[in-house]
Design an enzyme around this catalytic site. Structure first.
Site, mmCIF file in Angstrom:
data_model
loop_
_atom_site.group_PDB
_atom_site.id
_atom_site.type_symbol
_atom_site.label_atom_id
_atom_site.label_comp_id
_atom_site.label_asym_id
_atom_site.label_seq_id
_atom_site.Cartn_x
_atom_site.Cartn_y
_atom_site.Cartn_z
ATOM 1 N N LYS A 1 -6.520 -6.821 4.721
ATOM 2 C CA LYS A 1 -7.844 -6.943 4.698
ATOM 3 C C LYS A 1 -8.294 -8.128 3.812
ATOM 4 C CE LYS A 1 -8.595 -2.981 2.734
ATOM 5 N NZ LYS A 1 -7.207 -2.344 2.692
ATOM 6 N N ARG B 1 -14.733 3.611 0.749
ATOM 7 C CA ARG B 1 -13.764 4.155 1.002
ATOM 8 C C ARG B 1 -13.793 5.584 1.302
ATOM 9 N NH1 ARG B 1 -10.283 -0.186 -1.422
ATOM 10 N NH2 ARG B 1 -7.844 0.414 -1.255
ATOM 11 N N ARG C 1 4.675 -7.541 -1.462
ATOM 12 C CA ARG C 1 3.422 -8.406 -1.745
ATOM 13 C C ARG C 1 3.728 -9.072 -3.349
ATOM 14 N NH1 ARG C 1 -2.569 -6.288 -0.708
ATOM 15 N NH2 ARG C 1 -2.063 -4.631 -2.341
ATOM 16 N N ARG D 1 1.476 -6.789 -8.185
ATOM 17 C CA ARG D 1 0.214 -5.696 -8.854
ATOM 18 C C ARG D 1 0.992 -4.682 -9.366
ATOM 19 N NH1 ARG D 1 -4.410 -5.429 -4.378
ATOM 20 N NH2 ARG D 1 -4.074 -3.442 -4.555
ATOM 21 N N ARG E 1 -1.296 5.628 -3.018
ATOM 22 C CA ARG E 1 -2.237 5.111 -2.316
ATOM 23 C C ARG E 1 -2.491 5.326 -0.941
ATOM 24 N NH1 ARG E 1 -0.721 -0.752 -3.756
ATOM 25 N NH2 ARG E 1 -2.406 -1.234 -2.497
HETATM 26 P P1 ADP Z 1 -5.357 -2.245 -1.431
HETATM 27 O O1 ADP Z 1 -6.652 -2.119 -0.077
HETATM 28 O O2 ADP Z 1 -4.290 -2.897 -0.998
HETATM 29 O O3 ADP Z 1 -4.940 -0.620 -1.735
HETATM 30 P P2 ADP Z 1 -7.645 -2.929 -3.242
HETATM 31 O O4 ADP Z 1 -7.608 -4.063 -4.033
HETATM 32 O O5 ADP Z 1 -9.043 -2.883 -2.070
HETATM 33 O O6 ADP Z 1 -6.418 -2.767 -2.752
HETATM 34 O O7 ADP Z 1 -7.830 -1.531 -4.201
HETATM 35 C C1 ADP Z 1 -7.004 -1.438 -5.172
HETATM 36 C C2 ADP Z 1 -7.347 -0.190 -6.043
HETATM 37 O O8 ADP Z 1 -8.786 -0.311 -6.590
HETATM 38 C C3 ADP Z 1 -7.656 1.336 -5.387
HETATM 39 O O9 ADP Z 1 -6.229 1.785 -5.198
HETATM 40 C C4 ADP Z 1 -8.591 2.097 -6.084
HETATM 41 O O10 ADP Z 1 -7.876 2.394 -7.002
HETATM 42 C C5 ADP Z 1 -9.547 1.018 -6.523
HETATM 43 N N1 ADP Z 1 -10.848 0.775 -5.459
HETATM 44 C C6 ADP Z 1 -10.979 -0.234 -4.727
HETATM 45 N N2 ADP Z 1 -11.999 0.095 -3.942
HETATM 46 C C7 ADP Z 1 -12.299 1.183 -4.183
HETATM 47 C C8 ADP Z 1 -13.607 2.239 -3.580
HETATM 48 N N3 ADP Z 1 -14.233 1.745 -2.799
HETATM 49 N N4 ADP Z 1 -13.535 3.447 -4.148
HETATM 50 C C9 ADP Z 1 -12.667 3.795 -5.047
HETATM 51 N N5 ADP Z 1 -11.629 2.991 -5.949
HETATM 52 C C10 ADP Z 1 -11.640 1.757 -5.244
#
Ligand code: ADP
Ligand code: ZN
Length: 213
Positions: free
Chosen positions: A13, A87, A126, A159, A170
């Site tokens: 994404k 999410r 990554r 990260r 995750r």
């Molecule tokens: P990825 O899609 O690779 O897991 P992101 O950068 O989108 O990485 O998200 C990293 C973390 O940020 C998630 O594991 C969560 O803890 C938090 N996070 C991001 N977006 C949301 C969301 N919409 N709701 C709840 N937590 C979120």
């Protein structure tokens, strides 16, 4: 055209969002990036979000919804990509209300399909630039000089939540909370599943085709 780009962690994404910004002028709204910036700046929001993120858990819905609300209110009027939000179905419902109040809507929910066995490999390898956020991968697309960003010379790191044990969590959290959004958006006639395997340009072309149709 406003789009939601969603898929599992590691589905690409962020990479595809960066291409949409660069080539088609979209505004990128990434909840993960917003949280990471808040953590870096040690804001109250960042402090609240950090412990959840480090464990690979979702940040609670109310905090996340407030964050996105604030950004959308500021940025309204530009075509946007949402990446990482919503999410959960609670977040998706809140988004719907928010966009309605702002007299706009989502036009497509593009789902990047990547089989689970590929996701783990992508996440473990990554690396990201601490300074500009550029992403690299240890097999295939490492930085030219180890540990240093090709673009800005910033430090390239892993990260905290890309460590193997957190990745597992995750992926589980994704299956439980986020995968049901496929049905949610299918029900609204917005779901556009795309094959998320291949190199980034191939995947980008698929997205561009989908946006044209
Ligand atoms: P990825 O899609 O690779 O897991 P992101 O950068 O989108 O990485 O998200 C990293 C973390 O940020 C998630 O594991 C969560 O803890 C938090 N996070 C991001 N977006 C949301 C969301 N919409 N709701 C709840 N937590 C979120
Ligand atoms: Zn950089």
């Amino acid at each position: 055209m406003n789009i939601l780009l969603f898929g599992a962690p590691g589905s690409g994404k962020g990479t595809q969002s960066a291409l949409l910004v660069e080539k088609l002028g979209y505004l990128h709204i990434s909840s993960g990036d917003l949280f990471r910036t808040a953590i870096k700046n040690q804001t109250p929001l960042g402090l609240k979000a950090k412990s959840f993120m480090d464990r690979g858990e979702l940040v609670p819905d109310d905090i996340t919804i407030d964050l996105i609300k604030e950004v959308l209110l500021k940025k309204i009027g530009q075509k946007f990509i949402l990446d990482g939000f919503p999410r959960t179905t609670v977040q998706a419902d809140a988004l719907e209300v928010l966009l309605r109040d702002l007299k706009t809507s989502l036009n497509k929910a593009i789902f990047l399909e990547v089989p689970k066995e590929h996701l783990k490999k992508r996440l473990v390898g990554r690396r990201v630039c601490k300074n500009c956020g550029a992403t690299y991968h240890m097999d295939g697309h490492p930085p030219k000089k180890a540990g240093i960003c090709d673009i800005c010379q910033g430090e390239v790191v892993q990260r905290a939540d890309d460590k193997e044990d957190v990745i597992e969590n995750r992926l589980t959290v994704y299956e439980t909370n986020t995968a049901p959004l496929k049905n949610y958006y299918a029900g609204k006639g917005l779901l556009k599943p795309l094959n998320g395997l291949g190199n980034q340009d191939e995947i980008f072309s698929r997205i561009v085709e989908e946006l044209k149709s």
